[in-house]
Design a protein around this motif. Structure first.
Motif, PDB file in Angstrom:
ATOM      1  N   SER A 194       7.752  27.010  60.172  1.00  0.00           N
ATOM      2  CA  SER A 194       7.906  27.976  59.085  1.00  0.00           C
ATOM      3  C   SER A 194       6.556  28.457  58.587  1.00  0.00           C
ATOM      4  O   SER A 194       5.570  27.741  58.599  1.00  0.00           O
ATOM      5  CB  SER A 194       8.669  27.337  57.925  1.00  0.00           C
ATOM      6  OG  SER A 194       8.670  28.191  56.825  1.00  0.00           O
ATOM      7  N   SER A 195       6.558  29.677  58.094  1.00  0.00           N
ATOM      8  CA  SER A 195       5.344  30.202  57.470  1.00  0.00           C
ATOM      9  C   SER A 195       5.541  30.308  55.967  1.00  0.00           C
ATOM     10  O   SER A 195       4.731  30.893  55.269  1.00  0.00           O
ATOM     11  CB  SER A 195       5.003  31.578  58.048  1.00  0.00           C
ATOM     12  OG  SER A 195       6.089  32.454  57.823  1.00  0.00           O
ATOM     13  N   ARG A 247      -2.650  25.943  61.727  1.00  0.00           N
ATOM     14  CA  ARG A 247      -2.129  27.232  62.195  1.00  0.00           C
ATOM     15  C   ARG A 247      -2.463  28.369  61.224  1.00  0.00           C
ATOM     16  O   ARG A 247      -2.717  29.485  61.660  1.00  0.00           O
ATOM     17  CB  ARG A 247      -0.622  27.142  62.439  1.00  0.00           C
ATOM     18  CG  ARG A 247      -0.312  26.439  63.751  1.00  0.00           C
ATOM     19  CD  ARG A 247       1.110  26.602  64.208  1.00  0.00           C
ATOM     20  NE  ARG A 247       2.042  25.918  63.330  1.00  0.00           N
ATOM     21  CZ  ARG A 247       2.985  26.534  62.613  1.00  0.00           C
ATOM     22  NH1 ARG A 247       3.147  27.813  62.686  1.00  0.00           N
ATOM     23  NH2 ARG A 247       3.787  25.836  61.851  1.00  0.00           N
ATOM     24  N   ALA A 248      -2.480  28.086  59.927  1.00  0.00           N
ATOM     25  CA  ALA A 248      -2.836  29.116  58.949  1.00  0.00           C
ATOM     26  C   ALA A 248      -4.277  29.569  59.173  1.00  0.00           C
ATOM     27  O   ALA A 248      -4.568  30.771  59.157  1.00  0.00           O
ATOM     28  CB  ALA A 248      -2.655  28.594  57.526  1.00  0.00           C
ATOM     29  N   LEU A 249      -5.176  28.620  59.401  1.00  0.00           N
ATOM     30  CA  LEU A 249      -6.575  28.968  59.668  1.00  0.00           C
ATOM     31  C   LEU A 249      -6.694  29.732  60.981  1.00  0.00           C
ATOM     32  O   LEU A 249      -7.419  30.732  61.062  1.00  0.00           O
ATOM     33  CB  LEU A 249      -7.441  27.702  59.705  1.00  0.00           C
ATOM     34  CG  LEU A 249      -8.920  27.922  59.983  1.00  0.00           C
ATOM     35  CD1 LEU A 249      -9.560  28.799  58.894  1.00  0.00           C
ATOM     36  CD2 LEU A 249      -9.653  26.595  60.103  1.00  0.00           C
ATOM     37  N   GLU A 250      -5.974  29.292  62.015  1.00  0.00           N
ATOM     38  CA  GLU A 250      -6.012  29.995  63.302  1.00  0.00           C
ATOM     39  C   GLU A 250      -5.512  31.430  63.161  1.00  0.00           C
ATOM     40  O   GLU A 250      -6.079  32.356  63.737  1.00  0.00           O
ATOM     41  CB  GLU A 250      -5.169  29.246  64.341  1.00  0.00           C
ATOM     42  CG  GLU A 250      -5.793  27.958  64.808  1.00  0.00           C
ATOM     43  CD  GLU A 250      -4.870  27.108  65.671  1.00  0.00           C
ATOM     44  OE1 GLU A 250      -3.671  27.477  65.824  1.00  0.00           O
ATOM     45  OE2 GLU A 250      -5.332  26.074  66.172  1.00  0.00           O
ATOM     46  N   SER A 266      -4.501  22.466  48.964  1.00  0.00           N
ATOM     47  CA  SER A 266      -3.947  21.410  49.813  1.00  0.00           C
ATOM     48  C   SER A 266      -4.273  21.672  51.282  1.00  0.00           C
ATOM     49  O   SER A 266      -4.555  20.731  52.037  1.00  0.00           O
ATOM     50  CB  SER A 266      -2.437  21.265  49.607  1.00  0.00           C
ATOM     51  OG  SER A 266      -1.759  22.400  50.061  1.00  0.00           O
ATOM     52  N   GLN A 267      -4.264  22.938  51.703  1.00  0.00           N
ATOM     53  CA  GLN A 267      -4.630  23.257  53.090  1.00  0.00           C
ATOM     54  C   GLN A 267      -6.100  22.922  53.338  1.00  0.00           C
ATOM     55  O   GLN A 267      -6.444  22.383  54.398  1.00  0.00           O
ATOM     56  CB  GLN A 267      -4.368  24.730  53.379  1.00  0.00           C
ATOM     57  CG  GLN A 267      -2.901  25.070  53.474  1.00  0.00           C
ATOM     58  CD  GLN A 267      -2.663  26.559  53.611  1.00  0.00           C
ATOM     59  OE1 GLN A 267      -3.302  27.365  52.932  1.00  0.00           O
ATOM     60  NE2 GLN A 267      -1.741  26.927  54.485  1.00  0.00           N
ATOM     61  N   ARG A 293       0.462  22.855  59.937  1.00  0.00           N
ATOM     62  CA  ARG A 293       0.613  24.189  59.359  1.00  0.00           C
ATOM     63  C   ARG A 293      -0.711  24.711  58.796  1.00  0.00           C
ATOM     64  O   ARG A 293      -1.003  25.900  58.896  1.00  0.00           O
ATOM     65  CB  ARG A 293       1.696  24.165  58.290  1.00  0.00           C
ATOM     66  CG  ARG A 293       3.070  24.029  58.920  1.00  0.00           C
ATOM     67  CD  ARG A 293       4.129  23.849  57.912  1.00  0.00           C
ATOM     68  NE  ARG A 293       4.135  24.960  56.982  1.00  0.00           N
ATOM     69  CZ  ARG A 293       5.119  25.216  56.168  1.00  0.00           C
ATOM     70  NH1 ARG A 293       6.173  24.459  56.173  1.00  0.00           N
ATOM     71  NH2 ARG A 293       5.064  26.234  55.350  1.00  0.00           N
ATOM     72  N   ALA A 294      -1.521  23.841  58.222  1.00  0.00           N
ATOM     73  CA  ALA A 294      -2.827  24.261  57.711  1.00  0.00           C
ATOM     74  C   ALA A 294      -3.717  24.734  58.861  1.00  0.00           C
ATOM     75  O   ALA A 294      -4.411  25.754  58.749  1.00  0.00           O
ATOM     76  CB  ALA A 294      -3.496  23.118  56.948  1.00  0.00           C
TER      77      ALA A 294
END
Length: 188
Positions: free
Chosen positions: A10-11, A73-76, A131-132, A70-71
């Motif tokens: 999920s995003s 992937r968010a940065l990627e 948190s990320q 997820r963190a």
């Protein structure tokens, strides 16, 4: 299993909402499992335990590893979009690993001096929340050779989850086959 997988793919920005959904699903599973234990004919105990183990293993893996996955992937994603601050973070992370910086747990101690540039770069990315940033820092110096090792690094989370999903499917198939045989409803 589907709810646990959702944590990884999920995003949605509200991870706490998703975690609450996972907790509700696990609670429901535990209730159904307890009923199954009480009602199952003799001979299905081991199959039920095997299935419970597969589900609970996936749940624990999701709870522990999905937020960091997820963190990352968010940065990627930000890097792929060309966000200059995210690109700088990636460069700083590469330098940190190349320098052989010590691993650091953000909850246990103050940062080693090698982390100063990475910390500054991460806080400069406005689309990453606190948190990320913390999760990325906890994983910042892990050498690349451990990235695919599912238990040595959270970056193996996707692979580990896939393995756990397959273990669940196998356990479910075995339980169904044993139940059919025990209840004499086998289709064969």
């Amino acid at each position: 299993m589907e709810v646990t997988e959702h944590l990884f793919v999920s995003s949605q920005a509200r991870v706490d909402v998703e975690q609450a959904e996972v907790e509700r699903a696990i609670h429901t599973f535990r209730l159904v499992y307890a009923e199954a234990e009480l009602a199952a004919p003799h001979g299905l105990d081991d199959f039920l335990r095997h299935m419970n183990s597969a589900v609970m293993g996936a749940y624990q893996a999701g709870k522990m590893r999905a937020p960091t996955e997820r963190a990352i992937r968010a940065l990627e994603k930000l890097t792929q979009e060309g966000d200059p601050a995210a690109v700088r973070v990636q460069e700083c992370l590469i330098q940190l690993r190349a320098a052989g910086a010590p691993l650091w747990n953000t909850r246990l101690s103050s940062p080693p001096p090698e982390y100063a540039e990475v910390i500054e770069a991460l806080y400069a990315v406005p689309r990453l929340d606190r948190s990320q940033v913390r999760l990325l820092l906890d994983n910042a110096a892990v050498p690349h050779e451990f990235e695919r090792h599912p238990y040595g690094n959270v970056r193996g989370a996707r692979q580990e989850w896939a393995e756990r999903r397959n273990a669940y499917r196998d356990a479910r198939r075995e339980l169904i086959a044993a139940a059919r045989e025990t209840m004499s409803t086998d289709e064969a």
